[in-house]
Design an enzyme around this catalytic site. Structure first.
Site, mmCIF file in Angstrom:
data_model
loop_
_atom_site.group_PDB
_atom_site.id
_atom_site.type_symbol
_atom_site.label_atom_id
_atom_site.label_comp_id
_atom_site.label_asym_id
_atom_site.label_seq_id
_atom_site.Cartn_x
_atom_site.Cartn_y
_atom_site.Cartn_z
ATOM 1 N N SER A 148 -0.745 22.256 6.457
ATOM 2 C CA SER A 148 0.508 21.492 6.988
ATOM 3 C C SER A 148 0.916 20.493 6.034
ATOM 4 C CB SER A 148 0.135 20.918 8.456
ATOM 5 O OG SER A 148 1.134 19.868 8.585
ATOM 6 N N TYR A 168 -6.314 16.437 13.485
ATOM 7 C CA TYR A 168 -5.456 17.578 12.944
ATOM 8 C C TYR A 168 -5.083 17.119 11.609
ATOM 9 C CZ TYR A 168 -1.245 20.278 12.452
ATOM 10 O OH TYR A 168 -0.443 21.294 12.154
ATOM 11 N N LYS A 172 -6.334 19.705 8.473
ATOM 12 C CA LYS A 172 -5.328 20.107 7.505
ATOM 13 C C LYS A 172 -5.827 19.841 5.957
ATOM 14 C CE LYS A 172 -2.999 22.614 10.483
ATOM 15 N NZ LYS A 172 -3.323 24.151 10.532
#
Ligand code: NAP
Length: 261
Positions: A148, A168, A172
């Site tokens: 991402s 999160y 990534k």
């Protein structure tokens, strides 16, 4: 001659390939002629999604229930695919991912495991299983990990208002770095490993967000909008194909220009 990407004669494994960006990758590789093996977690309509892709593109598609954080299950599943679909595995899109959105002060070890087990360990397990498959057969292959743009920045829900998804973003960052190590270790085996770093995209992961946040985020992108899943799936096909035969350990970031600022 017309520029064409042809993946026929092979199978591409797409984790999380039953919906969102993963489904768009399944669609894109199927439209290039590949058979598709979808690994999903638990969605009741995963088999239906597989049938839909098969019917639309005239290729074989099978959905396998497989939690990517379970290394043994992933390895066993990968071992079945060639026999089931009749073509060798030629590519992997390690795309499955989850997020927990909470202020950092409220995050728990369970939240950490939920995110890192799927996004980091799950991506690693999938990469390792296909690499072992290719190395054993002395065949080449290409891997794309869906990371991402959050790998190297912190998302906002308004100006200077963080979106609060520490685990999160950290996960990534981890997988965007992982592509470099895997690319280096597996280049001698003719296995390429690259990252796709999507910007904002219209999927179930983002559809549950407050519309005001989505609007603000869209306005913060130079192109003024979220991407549609096919705008992530189509660049992924390039990385999975021989048209990117000299690309490994790199990042492709379809983000509508978000990173220019
Ligand atoms: N949407 C965005 O704006 C955006 C932006 C940048 C990056 N990304 C990344 O792109 C990828 C796909 O995102 P998305 O928005 O398309 O997500 P999504 O619509 O929420 O779909 C997630 C997919 O991952 C699968 N999955 C989750 N945990 C799994 C596990 N442990 N084992 C196997 N499969 C698992 C789900 O399977 P089930 O259907 O069975 O639950 C589902 O197919 C993710 O890695 C995400 O972080 C998304």
């Amino acid at each position: 001659m017309v520029y064409q990407i042809d993946l026929s004669g092979g199978t591409v494994v797409v984790t999380g390939g039953n919906r969102g960006i993963g489904l768009a990758i399944s669609e894109a590789v199927a439209s290039a002629g590949a058979n598709v093996a979808i690994l999903f977690h638990s969605h009741p309509k995963a088999h239906e999604a597989a049938e839909g892709v098969a019917k639309k593109h005239g290729v074989k598609v099978k959905a396998y229930q497989c939690d990517v954080s379970d290394a043994k299950k992933v390895k066993d599943t990968i071992e079945h695919i060639e026999k089931d679909l009749g073509t060798p595995i030629t590519g992997l899109a390690a795309n499955a991912g989850v997020s927990v959105v909470k202020p950092a002060t409220e995050l728990t070890p369970e939240d950490f495991h939920k995110v890192f087990d799927a996004n980091v360990l799950g991506a690693f397990n999938s990469c390792q299983a296909v690499a072992q498959y290719w190395i054993q057969r002395k065949s080449k292959g290409s891997i794309v990990i869906t990371s991402s743009m959050s790998s190297s920045l912190y998302n906002q829900k308004g100006l200077n208002e963080p979106l609060t998804q520490i685990f999160y973003n950290a996960s990534k960052g981890a997988v965007s770095n992982m592509v470099k190590g895997l690319a280096a270790e597996w280049a001698p085996h003719s296995i390429r490993v690259n990252a796709l770093e999507p910007g904002f995209c219209n999927t179930e992961q983002t559809s549950g967000m407050d519309p005001k946040i989505r609007e603000w985020q869209a306005s913060s992108v130079p192109m003024g909008r979220f991407s549609e899943p096919h705008e992530q799936g189509e660049p992924a096909v390039l990385l999975l194909s021989d048209k990117s035969s000299y690309m490994t350990g790199t990042i492709l970031r379809p983000d509508g220009g978000f990173s220019v600022y």
